[in-house]
Design a protein around this motif. Sequence first.
Motif, mmCIF file in Angstrom:
data_model
loop_
_atom_site.group_PDB
_atom_site.id
_atom_site.type_symbol
_atom_site.label_atom_id
_atom_site.label_comp_id
_atom_site.label_asym_id
_atom_site.label_seq_id
_atom_site.Cartn_x
_atom_site.Cartn_y
_atom_site.Cartn_z
ATOM 1 N N PRO A 184 -10.548 -1.806 -9.242
ATOM 2 C CA PRO A 184 -10.941 -0.522 -9.850
ATOM 3 C C PRO A 184 -12.434 -0.390 -10.109
ATOM 4 O O PRO A 184 -12.924 0.703 -10.373
ATOM 5 N N ALA A 219 -12.096 8.005 -8.264
ATOM 6 C CA ALA A 219 -11.739 7.466 -9.574
ATOM 7 C C ALA A 219 -12.286 6.060 -9.798
ATOM 8 O O ALA A 219 -12.253 5.552 -10.925
ATOM 9 N N GLN A 232 -5.376 1.813 -4.250
ATOM 10 C CA GLN A 232 -4.440 2.043 -5.349
ATOM 11 C C GLN A 232 -4.900 3.177 -6.259
ATOM 12 O O GLN A 232 -4.098 3.730 -7.016
ATOM 13 N N GLN A 233 -6.183 3.505 -6.220
ATOM 14 C CA GLN A 233 -6.707 4.650 -6.954
ATOM 15 C C GLN A 233 -7.530 5.504 -5.993
ATOM 16 O O GLN A 233 -8.099 4.985 -5.032
#
Length: 258
Positions: free
Chosen positions: A44, A73, A68-69
């Motif tokens: 992330p 983001a 995954q994001q």
Amino acid sequence: MSATGKLYLMPTPLDFGTLAADAAPPDLQQVLPLDVLQVAARLPVWIAENAKTARAFLKRVHGVVPLQQPLQALLIQELPRPAKGGHKPVAAVPLDPLLAAAQKGQDTGLVSEAGMPAVADPGAQVVRRAHELGIEVVPLVGPSSLLLALAASGMNGQSFAFVGYLPVEEAARGARIRELEACARRSGQTQMMIETPYRNTALMQALLTHLQPATRLSVACGLTLAGGWNRSLSVQDWKRGSRALPSDVPAVFAIHGG
């Protein structure tokens, strides 16, 4: 979530900045293992030498392993660079804010513009600070132009030194080349260097001018790329049929006593 996250040293392909605008990039899976791409897809937070390049890399990762994001983001932080032409270390600027997310438990990726992060780029200071803060550092498998060039050179791989960039000024550059040659002859150690691509030809000419005829010179250009090549010959053999170097593709130069 653990008390601290991990700092992943994420390699990238060596083609960034070398492809024509209309050229399709090569398949990431040709140079990066699938499990490395899977790690990239889940991280992330990123520390990048260049945020634009990092986003381009992550878009390519998404084409193989969905992120995954959403890309927008993700937190992508740019690593401060020393001033051009200077030697001010990155440690002179605050590094802790870049590692704040890792300290709070979020896994973080460190990425270079091309190749292995923290090798011939300023990311090493981030790695050092991560160790000081107790953050686990995890290097991942991927291409390193320096090691690929060394392996292809036929030179001493047991003892070698990467000396980075040589001086641009002609007299200082010639003196540095002769110094490195003397070291290579005295110690048997391979001496490796790089240059900004548009100065490839100038460095090659300087090496051929200042090195002794029997000294071995290796040039590796665009390794892992279409049309990439490497050649390792004595200086006198290079002079018999010197090859023009591209001005838009990185090259690695190495010398050995012969």
